[in-house]
Structures are given as C-alpha cells and as structure tokens.
Scaffold this active site. Structure first.
Site, PDB file in Angstrom:
ATOM      1  CE1 TYR A 120      -2.966   3.107   0.669  1.00 27.89           C
ATOM      2  CE2 TYR A 120      -3.643   2.112   2.744  1.00 27.89           C
ATOM      3  CZ  TYR A 120      -3.760   3.114   1.801  1.00 27.89           C
ATOM      4  OH  TYR A 120      -4.668   4.126   2.001  1.00 27.89           O
ATOM      5  CE  LYS A 150      -6.093   1.781  -1.000  1.00 31.17           C
ATOM      6  NZ  LYS A 150      -5.801   3.203  -1.109  1.00 31.17           N
TER       7      LYS A 150
END
Length: 286
Positions: A120, A150
């Site tokens: 992330y 992400k």
C-alpha cells in the site's frame, strides 16, 4: 467505538446500490491506524463474514508501526479467509531505501504464506517516498505472494514505469487517487481503491465501462463531475471525517464520528456538500 452491527447493511448497500463487489478494510478511510489490534481483528472478521457469497474480494490492511502487530494481523487475516492483505510502509521510524522496506514487507507477508500480498503505497501520509518502480525489481523472489500495489500517489510517471516494466509479472496496480483515476486507467491501471467509491461507486463503474468501450468523451464526463464535487468539498476542508458524513447522507447508514485527533464534519459542511452533490447532473440522467 467501532459499530459492527451496521456492516451487513453496508455490504448490501455497496453491492445493490453502488455495484461494488470488493472492499479494502482497515485502510485510511476506515481509520485503521487509529484502531487497536483487537478492533482491527473484529472489523476484519465481520467484513469477511458479512461479505461471504456477496463480495468477490475482501482485502485486509494489516500494516502497523510495530512489526509484531503487523505480523499478528497478517496471521489473523489468513485464518479468517481474507482474499488478500496489504501493508503500508512504517511511518515513524521510516525505511530509507527499498531494501529496508522490502525486508519489513517480507516479514509480514511470510506470516500469511498462502494469501495474496499488496504493498500500500501512500507517500502523502507515510512520508515514505521510495519509488515503486525500483521496489518491484526482483520482489517475487523476496515475497512469493506479492500480487500488486495499491498506488495512492499522484506520481503517474512512477505508476507508468511500474506497469511498463511488469507486464509479464501480471501484478495488479490499483489506483488510489480517485480524482485522477481516468489518467491512471489510460496508462494501464487495473482498478481502483478509494473512498469515493463508497457513495459514487456506480458512477465510477459507468466511467470504467465507458473507458473500456472506449468512449473517452463519456468517461471524461464522469471523471470531471467526480472532480467537480471533490474540488468543491476540498475547498471546504475534506478528509476522513467529512467522507463519513457524505457517506451517511448518501447511504442512510450511520457511519458515526471519527476518532480523535480527527473531529466531526460541521453541519455547514454537510449542508453545502449535500447541495453540491444533489446539483450534479450525471450523463446517465441521475
């Protein structure tokens, strides 16, 4: 306090009203880093349980400042049957280069050896600006479960280089800056994870369909209108607390207040944001 009782409503709303079939739990919008380990486990369990046979993917964010806590959350996510796990870079004592960051990620991923793993990347909040392009070199050898990123940053050059270099690896690149999603799609992003999809998921899906056709003029209309709303609310002061307020008045599900140090959205914000959203005329006539 966390409110588990509304999650079944939340799942049904996302699926039936927004055509959203995938969720990212305990991330930024869910204030995951403001929750303790037990709360994060309870939320993860409830989302996996309520999402069974309704949601396609429940990805659990298990990042933490403490490596043992992150590992504990990873083991828990694996045990409850999460579709994937994601980890942000530690942001108090920060990794200073890609090897330090990968070492941390690897220690977490190895605790859930059968679960797809996502990095992330959110430098605006972590302050860790290690470019993802370099991070991906040889990452499968270090983290066999590595599935993708992400990518919550505006550096589209970095994203483009990731996609260009890693076509053969078939990593997934999920874009996290909602107002720039169309730009990311144009360079090959596979999908999106973002807060606006809670209440503008159906509109975003229509944009994705238009892009796939391709009907770029229609896709741009959707992106510009989403941007018009976000531009308006950002000027009023827009963050996680305000997102909860918007989601509450759109869905009718009480999202509750944020946890300190965040404070509730003002009544003035709610009135103005609702009026603005109601005034938008979408291409599908809604």
């Amino acid at each position: 306090q966390i409110n588990l009782s509304v999650i079944h409503q939340y799942v049904d709303y996302l699926v039936s009203q927004q055509n959203v079939k995938n969720v990212f739990v305990n991330g930024t919008t869910g204030e995951g880093l403001s929750l303790n380990v037990q709360e994060r486990k309870q939320l993860a369990e409830e989302w996996v349980c309520q999402g069974k046979d309704k949601l396609d993917h429940v990805i659990i964010h298990v990042g933490a400042l403490s490596l043992p806590e992150s590992q504990e959350l990873a083991r828990h996510a694996a045990a409850i049957g999460a579709s994937g796990i994601a980890v942000i870079a530690p942001f108090f004592f920060k990794p200073t280069n890609k090897d330090e960051l990968i070492a941390f990620l690897q220690k977490v991923a190895s605790e859930a050896p059968a679960v797809p793993f996502y990095y992330y990347h959110i430098p605006p909040l972590t302050g860790v600006k290690i470019r993802v392009e370099g991070l991906l070199d040889g990452i499968k050898e270090r983290i066999p479960t590595f599935q993708g990123v992400k990518f919550s940053d505006t550096d589209l050059l970095d994203l483009a280089q990731c996609i260009n270099k890693n076509e053969r690896e078939q990593f997934a690149f999920l874009y996290g800056v909602d107002e720039q999603l169309l730009s990311a799609l144009a360079i090959g992003a596979d999908g999106a994870v973002g807060s606006t999809y809670n209440y503008l998921g159906r509109k975003t899906n229509l944009m994705l369909q238009a892009f796939a056709k391709p009907d770029l003029a229609l896709a741009r209309k959707y992106q510009f209108l989403t941007g018009e709303f976000l531009n308006f609310v950002i000027k009023l002061g827009f963050g996680v607390a305000q997102t909860k307020a918007v989601m509450t008045f759109v869905s009718g599900i009480p999202m509750g207040p944020p946890r300190l140090p965040l404070v509730d959205a003002s009544e003035e914000f709610i009135v103005k944001a609702k009026a603005k959203l109601d005034s938008i005329v979408w291409p599908d006539g809604d």
